[in-house]
Design an enzyme around this catalytic site. Sequence first.
Site, short mmCIF file in Angstrom:
data_model
loop_
_atom_site.label_atom_id
_atom_site.label_comp_id
_atom_site.label_asym_id
_atom_site.label_seq_id
_atom_site.Cartn_x
_atom_site.Cartn_y
_atom_site.Cartn_z
N LYS A 13 0.83 -1.22 0.00
CA LYS A 13 0.00 0.00 0.00
C LYS A 13 0.86 1.26 0.00
CE LYS A 13 -2.28 -0.83 3.82
NZ LYS A 13 -1.68 -2.10 4.24
N ARG A 88 -9.40 1.10 8.85
CA ARG A 88 -8.95 -0.25 9.24
C ARG A 88 -10.11 -1.07 9.81
NH1 ARG A 88 -3.34 0.82 8.53
NH2 ARG A 88 -2.12 -0.67 9.72
N ARG A 127 11.63 -5.71 4.51
CA ARG A 127 11.35 -4.29 4.26
C ARG A 127 12.33 -3.37 4.99
NH1 ARG A 127 5.44 -1.82 4.82
NH2 ARG A 127 5.48 -2.59 6.95
N ARG A 160 11.46 -1.35 10.37
CA ARG A 160 10.43 -0.89 11.30
C ARG A 160 10.33 -1.83 12.49
NH1 ARG A 160 5.05 0.43 7.91
NH2 ARG A 160 4.17 -0.62 9.71
N ARG A 171 -0.17 -8.30 13.61
CA ARG A 171 -0.77 -7.33 12.67
C ARG A 171 -1.63 -8.04 11.64
NH1 ARG A 171 4.29 -4.71 10.51
NH2 ARG A 171 2.94 -3.48 9.16
P1 AMP Z 1 0.94 0.86 8.70
O1 AMP Z 1 2.08 1.77 8.43
O2 AMP Z 1 -0.30 1.22 7.93
O3 AMP Z 1 1.31 -0.60 8.57
O4 AMP Z 1 0.53 1.07 10.24
C1 AMP Z 1 1.46 0.80 11.28
C2 AMP Z 1 0.74 0.78 12.61
O5 AMP Z 1 0.15 2.08 12.86
C3 AMP Z 1 -0.44 -0.20 12.69
O6 AMP Z 1 -0.03 -1.51 13.03
C4 AMP Z 1 -1.27 0.46 13.79
O7 AMP Z 1 -0.72 0.22 15.06
C5 AMP Z 1 -1.12 1.95 13.47
N1 AMP Z 1 -2.15 2.42 12.53
C6 AMP Z 1 -1.97 2.87 11.25
N2 AMP Z 1 -3.14 3.23 10.70
C7 AMP Z 1 -4.08 3.01 11.63
C8 AMP Z 1 -5.48 3.17 11.67
N3 AMP Z 1 -6.17 3.61 10.60
N4 AMP Z 1 -6.13 2.86 12.82
C9 AMP Z 1 -5.47 2.41 13.90
N5 AMP Z 1 -4.15 2.22 13.94
C10 AMP Z 1 -3.44 2.51 12.81
#
Ligand code: AMP
Length: 216
Positions: A13, A88, A127, A160, A171
């Site tokens: 994404k 989400r 990554r 990360r 996740r």
């Molecule tokens: P991502 O970079 O999209 O993989 O997000 C990394 C982490 O940020 C996720 O595992 C969540 O802990 C938090 N996060 C990102 N977007 C959201 C969201 N829309 N709602 C809740 N937590 C989020």
Amino acid sequence: MKIILLGPPGAGKGTQAKRLAEELVLAHISTGDLLRQNVKEASALGKEARGFMERGLLVPDELVAQMLKKRFDQEDIRKGFILDGYPRNINQAETLDRMLKDNNVRIDTVVYLDTSDPVIIQRLGGRLVCSNCGTNFHTRNMPPKKEGICDYCAGKLYQRNDDKEETVRKRIEVYKKEVASLIKYYRQQNKLHTISSDEDAGVVLNKIIALVRQNG
Ligand code: AMP
């Protein structure tokens, strides 16, 4: 154009949204990036969010909604946007619809990047992210020209915290629990389009571009 990219962690994404934003001149809104920025700056939001992120859990909806609302107040989203990592869950999808309605805006297309489990694990395991500009690399699939250094800004690359194996498993579990209802929500609105994201990033990008041009 207002686009949502849905998909599991590791679907690509972030990579796709960044390229798509450049190609179609749209704002790229990644709630994960915004949260990581807050954690880095140790803002009040960052302090609250950090523990959830480290455990692979979702940050509470209300906190993310406040952050997103502020982002929507910025001028650049008028040219259209790509949402990456939001919504989400159904509560977030409904919050988003309310926020957009207040601004007389609606989502045009939702692209679901369907990705198989082995591909997710392989992608997240390798990554690397630029600590300066946020560009994603991969040790095997998209290696940087110089090890540990970003091709674009020479920033340092890092893994990360939440890409460690145990957190990745959590996740994926959280994602699978919520995604079916989101797919249903957008299918009912006739906005959902599925693309397999197991292929090479360039191939997937071309498919997304063709799709959103048709539906934008
Ligand atoms: P991502 O970079 O999209 O993989 O997000 C990394 C982490 O940020 C996720 O595992 C969540 O802990 C938090 N996060 C990102 N977007 C959201 C969201 N829309 N709602 C809740 N937590 C989020």
